[in-house]
Design an enzyme around this catalytic site. Structure first.
Site, PDB file in Angstrom:
ATOM      1  N   ALA A  63     -28.023  28.081   8.109  1.00  0.00           N
ATOM      2  CA  ALA A  63     -28.449  27.005   7.823  1.00  0.00           C
ATOM      3  C   ALA A  63     -27.201  26.186   7.406  1.00  0.00           C
ATOM      4  O   ALA A  63     -26.298  27.030   7.209  1.00  0.00           O
ATOM      5  CB  ALA A  63     -29.480  26.930   6.673  1.00  0.00           C
ATOM      6  N   GLU A 125     -27.306  35.654   3.247  1.00  0.00           N
ATOM      7  CA  GLU A 125     -27.810  34.710   2.142  1.00  0.00           C
ATOM      8  C   GLU A 125     -27.708  35.464   0.496  1.00  0.00           C
ATOM      9  O   GLU A 125     -27.169  34.655  -0.217  1.00  0.00           O
ATOM     10  CB  GLU A 125     -29.287  34.286   2.240  1.00  0.00           C
ATOM     11  CG  GLU A 125     -29.558  33.460   3.505  1.00  0.00           C
ATOM     12  CD  GLU A 125     -29.983  34.161   4.580  1.00  0.00           C
ATOM     13  OE1 GLU A 125     -30.371  33.663   5.805  1.00  0.00           O
ATOM     14  OE2 GLU A 125     -29.498  35.143   4.811  1.00  0.00           O
TER      15      GLU A 125
HETATM   16  N1  T1G Z   1     -22.764  25.967   6.970  1.00  0.00           N
HETATM   17  C1  T1G Z   1     -21.983  24.995   6.701  1.00  0.00           C
HETATM   18  N2  T1G Z   1     -20.458  25.249   7.134  1.00  0.00           N
HETATM   19  C2  T1G Z   1     -20.285  26.158   7.588  1.00  0.00           C
HETATM   20  C3  T1G Z   1     -21.344  27.427   7.607  1.00  0.00           C
HETATM   21  C4  T1G Z   1     -22.594  27.081   7.243  1.00  0.00           C
HETATM   22  N3  T1G Z   1     -23.436  28.022   7.339  1.00  0.00           N
HETATM   23  N4  T1G Z   1     -20.466  28.442   8.149  1.00  0.00           N
HETATM   24  C5  T1G Z   1     -19.234  28.209   8.209  1.00  0.00           C
HETATM   25  N5  T1G Z   1     -19.149  26.911   7.982  1.00  0.00           N
HETATM   26  C6  T1G Z   1     -17.736  26.003   7.910  1.00  0.00           C
HETATM   27  C7  T1G Z   1     -16.742  26.908   6.910  1.00  0.00           C
HETATM   28  O1  T1G Z   1     -16.898  26.360   5.715  1.00  0.00           O
HETATM   29  C8  T1G Z   1     -15.538  26.372   7.563  1.00  0.00           C
HETATM   30  O2  T1G Z   1     -15.190  25.023   7.361  1.00  0.00           O
HETATM   31  C9  T1G Z   1     -15.771  26.344   9.062  1.00  0.00           C
HETATM   32  O3  T1G Z   1     -17.327  26.240   9.103  1.00  0.00           O
HETATM   33  C10 T1G Z   1     -15.407  27.836   9.801  1.00  0.00           C
HETATM   34  O4  T1G Z   1     -15.858  28.805   8.951  1.00  0.00           O
HETATM   35  C11 T1G Z   1     -32.543  29.196   5.457  1.00  0.00           C
HETATM   36  C12 T1G Z   1     -30.635  29.803   3.527  1.00  0.00           C
HETATM   37  C13 T1G Z   1     -19.743  32.315  10.671  1.00  0.00           C
HETATM   38  C14 T1G Z   1     -18.643  34.477  10.124  1.00  0.00           C
HETATM   39  O5  T1G Z   1     -23.831  32.740   5.137  1.00  0.00           O
HETATM   40  O6  T1G Z   1     -19.756  33.761   7.320  1.00  0.00           O
HETATM   41  O7  T1G Z   1     -28.939  30.258   6.793  1.00  0.00           O
HETATM   42  O8  T1G Z   1     -12.780  25.139   6.277  1.00  0.00           O
HETATM   43  O9  T1G Z   1     -13.577  29.873   8.272  1.00  0.00           O
HETATM   44  O10 T1G Z   1     -13.789  32.935   9.848  1.00  0.00           O
HETATM   45  O11 T1G Z   1     -32.245  31.473   5.271  1.00  0.00           O
HETATM   46  O12 T1G Z   1     -18.147  31.254   8.759  1.00  0.00           O
HETATM   47  O13 T1G Z   1     -13.070  24.502   8.511  1.00  0.00           O
HETATM   48  O14 T1G Z   1     -14.093  22.988   7.023  1.00  0.00           O
HETATM   49  O15 T1G Z   1     -15.606  30.985   7.725  1.00  0.00           O
HETATM   50  O16 T1G Z   1     -14.595  32.212  11.980  1.00  0.00           O
HETATM   51  C15 T1G Z   1     -26.283  31.870   5.874  1.00  0.00           C
HETATM   52  C16 T1G Z   1     -21.727  31.579   6.718  1.00  0.00           C
HETATM   53  C17 T1G Z   1     -26.414  30.415   5.645  1.00  0.00           C
HETATM   54  C18 T1G Z   1     -22.688  32.458   7.216  1.00  0.00           C
HETATM   55  C19 T1G Z   1     -17.160  32.592  10.725  1.00  0.00           C
HETATM   56  N6  T1G Z   1     -24.989  31.931   6.854  1.00  0.00           N
HETATM   57  N7  T1G Z   1     -20.489  31.673   7.622  1.00  0.00           N
HETATM   58  O17 T1G Z   1     -16.363  32.943  10.060  1.00  0.00           O
HETATM   59  O18 T1G Z   1     -14.679  30.896  10.281  1.00  0.00           O
HETATM   60  S1  T1G Z   1     -27.847  30.285   4.251  1.00  0.00           S
HETATM   61  C20 T1G Z   1     -23.883  32.505   6.296  1.00  0.00           C
HETATM   62  C21 T1G Z   1     -19.857  32.787   7.810  1.00  0.00           C
HETATM   63  C22 T1G Z   1     -28.964  30.275   5.550  1.00  0.00           C
HETATM   64  C23 T1G Z   1     -31.607  30.460   5.709  1.00  0.00           C
HETATM   65  C24 T1G Z   1     -30.342  30.309   4.622  1.00  0.00           C
HETATM   66  C25 T1G Z   1     -18.303  32.500   8.763  1.00  0.00           C
HETATM   67  C26 T1G Z   1     -18.565  33.003   9.912  1.00  0.00           C
HETATM   68  P1  T1G Z   1     -13.860  24.394   7.345  1.00  0.00           P
HETATM   69  P2  T1G Z   1     -14.868  29.942   8.662  1.00  0.00           P
HETATM   70  P3  T1G Z   1     -14.682  32.192  10.466  1.00  0.00           P
END
Ligand code: T1G
Length: 694
Positions: A63, A125
């Protein structure tokens, strides 16, 4: 501007492609057109099957975290999945990169999932202080079984596509063209004919679940939660998937989610998510600054730190030349490394052949000349300026042009070290934390002359060796150790005035730290501080007499505590007696000291020092300081780091109490930093500094 959702046809199979760079987060502007596409294709009889895929480097990574805390626009993710799951024609998620959080939940709304071999799938999460909020705690147990799903959800660590295939989470792996293979897979399902079972209707793994075994696992995991709500909520929600009908379990999952998303802990952990990414953005080191190529690393010193650093590089795929003064010391260092890998193999976290491959990446030497082909050389020798200068003098002669010369010093002046060489622009501090092959933090110390591409290289290397980098300026102890000194500046007086080591440590563990300062000191060894104080002509009322009695901590079986069997601390009346005696000698009337007072006299000066560090520009952002403390010193993630916590706790209150203790003790650590006083008076926040700096 790219279309967030496009639909293409391969004859009777429709392919929906999501495109929301950089990680296809499920923002509203993606959800709305996706809902339209799903409904349209559902009702189009010429479409016999649907494939869901993503453009860019990854499948949906969750998300959109930036939308949390704001009113959620519909359709939300649950609406999407509910619609998807009711579609009767076969639906196939085609996964590359990472399918995380809401991304995996979306894929679980499909009948089938196919992936490339390198893909990783998970529900992280819990690392955001949340639980999967769109059915993940119910659908994943239906597929993987409750116990396996519990591990994946409470750890928050993604699993590989191979493991997912074994567990039934993925139905096929593909090497080649993912979408073409997914279309072929879908067409084959059409040929097989339905009905196609939605995940919610596949209860086999639930019916065969062993609830008692599940509860035992959950109890074990809950023990490690250390006051964090999310892991406990995750376990309870997965349990509901076993004990309750699907829709009831789903509704309860939602209740947990709504509770957690508006809570302090998740706010703190979301702050840390973005703070970690912000920390990698360094002024003067833009995307245009190209890192230097790093093919081989040289590590000087094969002791605890050198060995751990060397392992980090090899674990990151970078071969290492390890230098020691003598063959014996070198063999000892390599043997310790081999033992560490053997422990990982015995725990099943590393395969035997991987251990062999990694050991083959080490080249030992006692000759500096063998470092001549290294692209980066890091010294981890004794923490003494003369020793460091001697090493850098030698390195300056043998290292190739363009090699990066780094010091693992944890306190000393990197500019002084650099000045020994004819190439100060190639010198940087790389401060690792013990055990260096485990601790995530890397303080990158930027010297006055450190070149931007050297910093860019250090940041790139940090990513390759799975470290969380924070760039800091030169001062004694940089960010972490400087604030640590402020945190413990008053600890001896706390003991003299009436607190016991156990009371102080308990106030820290109650706060959420893994360990209190006195237990930490016993673990690190009291003799290190003793030697340091003696070299600086300083004394400590309690620690010195403890050391004079040979009480160096765990390594001598006693320090502030007694260690009769291994690592379990036991209160020692001898220590209590010594503290009372030292207090009497100083005419100090001992009294009850509350946990709140302990926090005021340890955490507040630390935060105050953090504010000084920001004033001096040693740290670029308050959130950088939070990342240092959470990844290097065990500051509880549920509190977001010292500076984030300070704002939530109230800067005004902190300044008032600092003033109180400054008046009471006259100690400089309690004199509020001008920045702190200003923000407290204006009701401002550290974040405004960042905007001002941007
Ligand atoms: N939402 C918004 N922005 C995100 C994002 C996300 N889920 N994931 C990454 N970004 C942005 C990040 O801030 C950065 O921005 C850019 O993307 C590149 O990320 C209902 C509640 C996928 C492994 O927890 O673990 O789903 O700094 O530098 O090293 O159940 O990003 O460039 O402006 O990290 O290649 C659950 C979070 C959400 C995964 C890639 N998902 N992301 O790593 O790039 S909660 C997560 C990561 C949810 C539902 C619920 C990593 C990545 P900027 P990056 P990366």
């Amino acid at each position: 501007m790219n279309q967030p959702v496009t639909v293409s046809r391969d004859a009777d199979v429709a392919v929906i492609t999501l495109d929301n760079p950089p990680v296809n987060a499920l923002s509203f502007h993606l959800r709305a057109p996706l809902m339209t596409a799903l409904e349209t294709l559902r009702d189009d009889d010429t479409v016999k099957a649907m494939v869901l895929t993503c453009a860019g480097r990854t499948f949906v990574a969750g998300a959109d975290i930036t939308e949390f805390g704001k009113p959620m626009q519909r359709p939300d993710l649950r609406d999407l999945i509910a619609t998807l799951e009711k579609i009767e024609k076969p639906t196939v998620a085609a996964i590359h990169g990472t399918a995380l959080g809401g991304g995996l939940e979306l894929a679980l709304g499909c009948h089938f999932r196919v992936a490339v071999k390198e893909a990783r799938l998970g529900l992280p999460e819990v690392k955001l202080g949340l639980l999967p909020g769109a059915g993940g705690t119910v659908r994943l147990p239906y597929i993987l079984g409750p116990r396996k799903a519990l591990k994946v959800i409470v750890s928050g660590t993604p699993i590989g596509a191979g493991e997912a295939l074994q567990g039934g989470l993925v139905d096929a792996l593909h090497d080649g063209e993912l979408v073409a293979n997914a279309v072929a897979f879908a067409r084959a399902k059409v040929a097989e004919g339905g009905p196609f079972k939605a995940v919610r209707d596949r209860r086999e793994r639930i019916e065969e679940a062993d609830l008692a075994a599940f509860d035992a696992d959950a109890a074990e995991l809950a023990k490690k939660a250390r006051g964090l709500e999310a892991p406990v909520a995750c376990a309870q929600s997965v349990r509901n998937a076993i004990t309750l009908p699907f829709d009831e379990a789903l509704a309860k999952e939602r209740d947990f989610f709504v509770h957690l998303v508006s809570g302090e802990q998740s706010r703190a952990q979301r702050h840390l998510f973005f703070a970690e990414r912000e920390a990698a953005k360094v002024a003067g080191v833009g995307k245009d600054v190209k890192p230097r190529e790093i093919r081989r690393a040289g590590i000087i010193g094969a002791g605890t730190m050198g060995g751990g650093i060397a392992m980090s590089f090899v674990n990151g795929g970078i071969p290492v030349t390890l230098l020691e003064m003598s063959k014996e010391a070198l063999d000892r260092g390599l043997a310790t490394i081999e033992k560490n890998y053997a422990i990982s193999v015995s725990r099943g976290s590393l395969a035997e052949d991987a251990k062999t491959k990694r050991m083959a990446m080490f080249t030992g030497t006692t000759d500096y000349a063998d470092l001549a082909d290294c692209d980066i050389i890091i010294e981890a020798v004794f923490e003494d300026m003369d020793v460091k200068k001697d090493v850098f003098g030698k390195l300056d002669k043998i290292a190739k042009a363009g090699a990066i010369l780094a010091s693992n010093t944890s306190y000393l002046d990197v500019d002084q070290i650099a000045a020994i060489t004819a190439r100060p622009q190639d010198v940087v501090g790389l401060h690792f934390f013990s055990p260096a092959n485990v601790m995530k933090l890397l303080e990158i110390v930027r010297g006055k002359k450190t070149a931007p591409d050297v910093l860019a290289t250090a940041l790139a290397v940090a990513k390759r060796i799975a470290k969380v980098p924070v760039v800091v300026g030169v001062c004694h102890g940089f960010v972490g150790n400087r604030m640590l000194a402020a945190r413990s500046a008053d600890s001896e007086d706390l003991l003299l005035e009436g607190a016991s080591p156990a009371e102080v440590d308990k106030s820290f563990t109650d706060f959420g730290w893994p360990m209190g300062p006195f237990q930490m000191a016993d673990l690190a060894g009291l003799d290190i501080g003793w030697r340091n104080r003696k070299s600086l002509g300083k004394t400590a009322a309690i620690a010195d007499p403890l050391c004079e009695q040979g009480r160096f901590g765990q390594k001598t079986g006693k320090g502030y505590y007694l260690y009769e069997n291994g690592r379990t601390p036991k209160n020692d009346p001898e220590v209590e007696k010594l503290i009372e005696e030292k207090a009497r000698e100083r005419g100090i009337e001992r009294r009850e000291i509350s946990a709140e007072e302990i926090t005021e006299r340890s955490l507040y000066p630390m935060i105050n020092e953090g504010a000084r560090i920001l004033e001096e520009g040693i740290a670029a952002r308050a959130s950088d300081i939070d990342i240092v403390w959470v990844n290097g010193y065990g500051f509880p993630v549920g509190k977001g780091g010292p500076m984030f916590w300070a704002e939530a706790h109230g800067l005004k209150k902190i300044v008032e109490r600092l003033d109180h203790w400054h008046t009471r003790t006259g100690k400089a650590v309690f004199e509020p930093a001008p920045l702190l006083r200003r923000l407290a008076a204006s009701g401002g926040s550290f974040a405004e500094l960042r905007e001002a700096a941007a």
